[in-house]
Design a protein around this motif. Structure first.
Motif, PDB file in Angstrom:
ATOM      1  N   LEU A 124       0.875  -1.177   0.000  1.00  0.00           N
ATOM      2  CA  LEU A 124       0.000   0.000   0.000  1.00  0.00           C
ATOM      3  C   LEU A 124       0.908   1.221   0.000  1.00  0.00           C
ATOM      4  CD1 LEU A 124      -2.729  -0.710   2.729  1.00  0.00           C
ATOM      5  CD2 LEU A 124      -2.726  -1.372   0.344  1.00  0.00           C
ATOM      6  N   THR A 125       0.545   2.199  -0.788  1.00  0.00           N
ATOM      7  CA  THR A 125       1.379   3.407  -0.821  1.00  0.00           C
ATOM      8  C   THR A 125       0.556   4.631  -1.209  1.00  0.00           C
ATOM      9  OG1 THR A 125       3.431   4.353  -1.699  1.00  0.00           O
ATOM     10  CG2 THR A 125       2.079   3.149  -3.262  1.00  0.00           C
ATOM     11  N   ASN A 126       1.123   5.809  -0.959  1.00  0.00           N
ATOM     12  CA  ASN A 126       0.544   7.045  -1.477  1.00  0.00           C
ATOM     13  C   ASN A 126       1.452   7.599  -2.586  1.00  0.00           C
ATOM     14  OD1 ASN A 126       2.711   7.745   0.095  1.00  0.00           O
ATOM     15  ND2 ASN A 126       1.652   9.295   1.307  1.00  0.00           N
ATOM     16  N   ASP A 127       2.400   6.762  -3.025  1.00  0.00           N
ATOM     17  CA  ASP A 127       3.353   7.175  -4.066  1.00  0.00           C
ATOM     18  C   ASP A 127       2.868   6.632  -5.421  1.00  0.00           C
ATOM     19  OD1 ASP A 127       5.499   7.467  -5.798  1.00  0.00           O
ATOM     20  OD2 ASP A 127       6.994   7.079  -4.259  1.00  0.00           O
ATOM     21  N   GLY A 128       2.132   7.480  -6.122  1.00  0.00           N
ATOM     22  CA  GLY A 128       1.501   7.052  -7.378  1.00  0.00           C
ATOM     23  C   GLY A 128       2.501   6.604  -8.434  1.00  0.00           C
ATOM     24  N   GLU A 129       3.625   7.304  -8.503  1.00  0.00           N
ATOM     25  CA  GLU A 129       4.629   6.970  -9.514  1.00  0.00           C
ATOM     26  C   GLU A 129       5.221   5.584  -9.242  1.00  0.00           C
ATOM     27  OE1 GLU A 129       5.591   8.178 -12.248  1.00  0.00           O
ATOM     28  OE2 GLU A 129       7.535   7.237 -12.581  1.00  0.00           O
TER      29      GLU A 129
END
Ligand code: URA
Length: 234
Positions: free
Chosen positions: A109-114
């Motif tokens: 899970l991440t908030n780093d779209g790239e």
């Protein structure tokens, strides 16, 4: 980064709501109103909403051991529990790729779209390893060879994979394509429908001893390794 995305990343609002804030003239860069949601901005632009400065949300990556029965979408229309609820974080986390609801194991899970994009796009060929308990044991050498060499599914041929046997009914399979239900379809195609499926590795990252339903935040070094596995240099 585009202004609307920057605001969304900073946790100010969803991308859509951020566009509305911009249209309403409530967003400034260095004290000057910006009305273009596509304007390219960074921390140096001193973005503020209603005069209050906003800072981008720190980028985080979590490893989660998803239990069966939990869905890996951010929301579920059938009201089933979602994997994002397993991580109590203020960050706007979303799952990196998918695991079927009845599959278990490692999901990020991440908030780093790239980073999420690079980890999931087939172009970057990041390998994932699964352990499949299958029906019709013992699995034959011919079945393993077919999994390794590639076989034809209804959406086309599969790329060469790594396949080995951990027990007469336990296949370890590493693929780097990430097509829908790919492992289950590959095993079924060689006469061994999957009974239970667990992902144990994603690129350089191992599930390890992380207990089912539990999560941990990745270290900076682990995130760097993940990024490097996609061919990114920084
Ligand atoms: N392949 C599958 O068939 N299911 C998953 O959940 C992941 C890979």
């Amino acid at each position: 980064m585009r202004l609307a995305k920057y605001l969304a990343h900073a946790g100010v609002a969803s991308r859509r709501a951020a566009e509305r804030l911009i249209a309403a003239g409530r967003v400034t860069a260095g004290g000057v109103v910006v009305d273009d949601p596509a304007r390219d901005v960074g921390v140096e632009d001193e973005i503020a909403v209603d005069g209050r400065p906003v800072a981008p949300e720190a980028r985080v990556v979590y490893a989660v051991n998803k239990p069966p029965g939990v869905v890996s979408t951010a929301q579920d229309t059938h009201g089933r529990p979602t994997v994002t609820t397993l991580v109590p974080s203020q960050a706007r986390l979303y799952p990196v790729g998918r695991l079927d609801a009845d599959s278990s194991g490692l999901i990020l899970l991440t908030n780093d779209g790239e980073l999420a994009y690079r980890l999931t796009h087939p172009r970057f060929e990041v390998p994932r390893t699964y352990i499949a308990r299958v029906d019709g044991a013992p699995v034959t050498a011919a079945a393993l060879r077919a999994l390794r060499d590639g076989l034809t599914l209804n959406d086309g041929p599969t790329a060469p994979a790594q396949a080995g046997l951990l027990a007469p009914d336990l296949i370890e399979l590493t693929i780097h394509e990430g097509r829908k239900r790919q492992v289950k379809r590959m095993c079924a195609a060689v006469g061994h429908p999957v009974i239970a499926l667990r992902r144990v590795r994603f690129g350089p990252l191992e599930l390890g001893a992380l207990a089912e339903g539990c999560h941990r935040r990745l270290t900076g070094i682990e995130v760097d390794r993940l990024r490097a596995a996609t061919g990114a240099e920084d």
